[in-house]
Each structure stands twice: as C-alpha cells, then as structure tokens.
Design an enzyme around this catalytic site. Sequence first.
Site, PDB file in Angstrom:
ATOM      1  N   ARG A  75       0.748  -1.112   0.022  1.00 27.30           N
ATOM      2  CA  ARG A  75       0.007  -0.067   0.145  1.00 27.30           C
ATOM      3  C   ARG A  75       0.844   1.150   0.113  1.00 27.30           C
ATOM      4  O   ARG A  75       0.605   2.366  -0.697  1.00 27.30           O
ATOM      5  CB  ARG A  75      -0.969  -0.023   1.347  1.00 27.30           C
ATOM      6  CG  ARG A  75      -1.830  -1.054   1.058  1.00 27.30           C
ATOM      7  CD  ARG A  75      -2.881  -1.216   2.428  1.00 27.30           C
ATOM      8  NE  ARG A  75      -3.708   0.180   2.538  1.00 27.30           N
ATOM      9  CZ  ARG A  75      -4.685   0.571   3.512  1.00 27.30           C
ATOM     10  NH1 ARG A  75      -4.423  -0.242   4.619  1.00 27.30           N
ATOM     11  NH2 ARG A  75      -5.152   1.619   3.436  1.00 27.30           N
ATOM     12  N   CYS A  94      -1.290   5.860   9.795  1.00 25.02           N
ATOM     13  CA  CYS A  94      -1.741   4.527   8.800  1.00 25.02           C
ATOM     14  C   CYS A  94      -2.821   4.871   7.948  1.00 25.02           C
ATOM     15  O   CYS A  94      -2.594   5.768   7.293  1.00 25.02           O
ATOM     16  CB  CYS A  94      -2.260   3.517  10.019  1.00 25.02           C
ATOM     17  SG  CYS A  94      -3.510   4.067  10.937  1.00 25.02           S
TER      18      CYS A  94
END
Length: 279
Positions: free
Chosen positions: A177, A236
């Site tokens: 990611r 995050c």
Amino acid sequence: MSPIIEITDPRLLDPQTVIIDARGGADAYQRYLNGHLPNAIFASLDDDLAAHPDDPAYGGRHPLPSTADFAATLTRWGITPQSFVVVYDDKSAAMGGARLWWMLNAIGHTNVQVLNGGLQAAIDAAITLSTDAVQPTPASQPYPTPAGYKGTITIEEAGKAALSDDKVVIDVRENARYLGRTEPIDLVAGHIPGAINLFYADNLDAEAKYRSPRELTALYNTVISDTKPGDVIVHCGSGVTACHTLLGMAYAGIEGPKLYVGSWSEWSRRDLPIATEQI
C-alpha cells in the site's frame, strides 16, 4: 506503568478492573458474543472510538469523537478517572485495542494497559470465554470532559514534517500500500512524500505478541535514529493501526511521538502530492 499487561496478571481477575473488548469490523459484536474475556464490555470501533465523518477528506475515515462524546462513553462503561482499565481486541491490539489505549492516554487517563496477544492470549491460556452480553453499570458521576486529545497533528503539519530533515513521519501500512501497488480501502494508492514505511506487524513476535522493549527499541531506531521522540509522527490508513506502533513505542520507553489521525484516508482525498515507489 508498562502499557502492556500479560494474561497471567491477577489484576485481570479483580472485579474493580474495567475490561474493554474493542474489536473492529462489521461483525465485531457478533464475534464478541461468540467469545470474550469474562466481564469484558464491548466497544465499537466505529461508534465508540470514532466519530462518523461527513467527509473523510476532512478528518479521515475514523476521526476522533468529540471529547464530550468520549467522556459520555466512558461514563456509560462505568469508568471514572480512578478506574484501572484493560483493553484488548482479536487482532493483537491492531484495531480498537491500541486505539482506545491511545485515546485514554491522550485525555490524561494513564491507568490503562493493553493485553499482550489479545484474545488469542486468553485462548492459549485456556481461559474459559464468556458469551454473555455484558451490560456495564454507568458511573455515578459523569467522567469529566477533557479539554482535548494531546499528541495529535494536522494534515498540514504532517506534510511539512515528512519533508523536514529533523522530523520523521512513519507510515505503518503494508508495504504494498505504501509503495502504491495496491489500495484496498482508500481511493488512491501511494504515500505521503517523505514518509518512511515501517509495517506495524513488525512490532510482533511469532506468537503475535509485542516484541521485548529491547527488540522494539532496535526496530524503531532503524527509522527514528537520533530524532527526538516529539518530532516523530505515526500514521496509517485512518488513525487506528498507527496506535499499535505508538503503543509499541511506549512499551520501548519512547514517549512523545504524535498521531496523525486523518492519516492516508484524509491525505489521499485532498488533491495533495502523492508518492509511489517501485522496487
């Protein structure tokens, strides 16, 4: 006090200890009903530990609830400023466990610990799980509404810090990611330019428990080096799993890193620069 508590600690059996099961996911409550620590109160990640965003571009997918709402939730759970609280989830604290620990610390309630290994640690210790829907007794006095959450930064501060030579911004999402190869949740793949990747799961050992403080210190030093803890920022996807690394840092004695709550879910929706890397 260590932020981590082990399943063998007798305080888990003390009726005065407030135990909170803070799982995440659409079926979290059903999983709670399928088996949880005795006397554990269910906490909803989406409803109790986050506000419902009107637009994730401003605050991310899991913005913090107002301090008034959070205080009301603590009151409903029977928590007072003097309460000893133990939190856990079924993802080794990567969901609501570390998030609730961080929220409590951020309002000054430091008498809280996270169960090392979470629900699986209880299962491995052969503890009989409960299937009761625990209904807490509200506290007799409202939990005082805090002035705010300490230790957060804004989207503007995160962007500047990531490009600064004397600050470090850590992205704890999976490497794929971060690199921009995939994005299963948010709209755009990639990362904040200048942010460094350190996957949160690296905090854990083979038994899905936190590594020792010594091992964690060595791990974090690979990215923090001589940066002052107060100049370290962790994020995050939506400000939840970042708390897992903030918990690990606290366990390692690194006090003062900040949380960028909006995280990638906010940054990626604001038409800001996006970095991708290929290896």
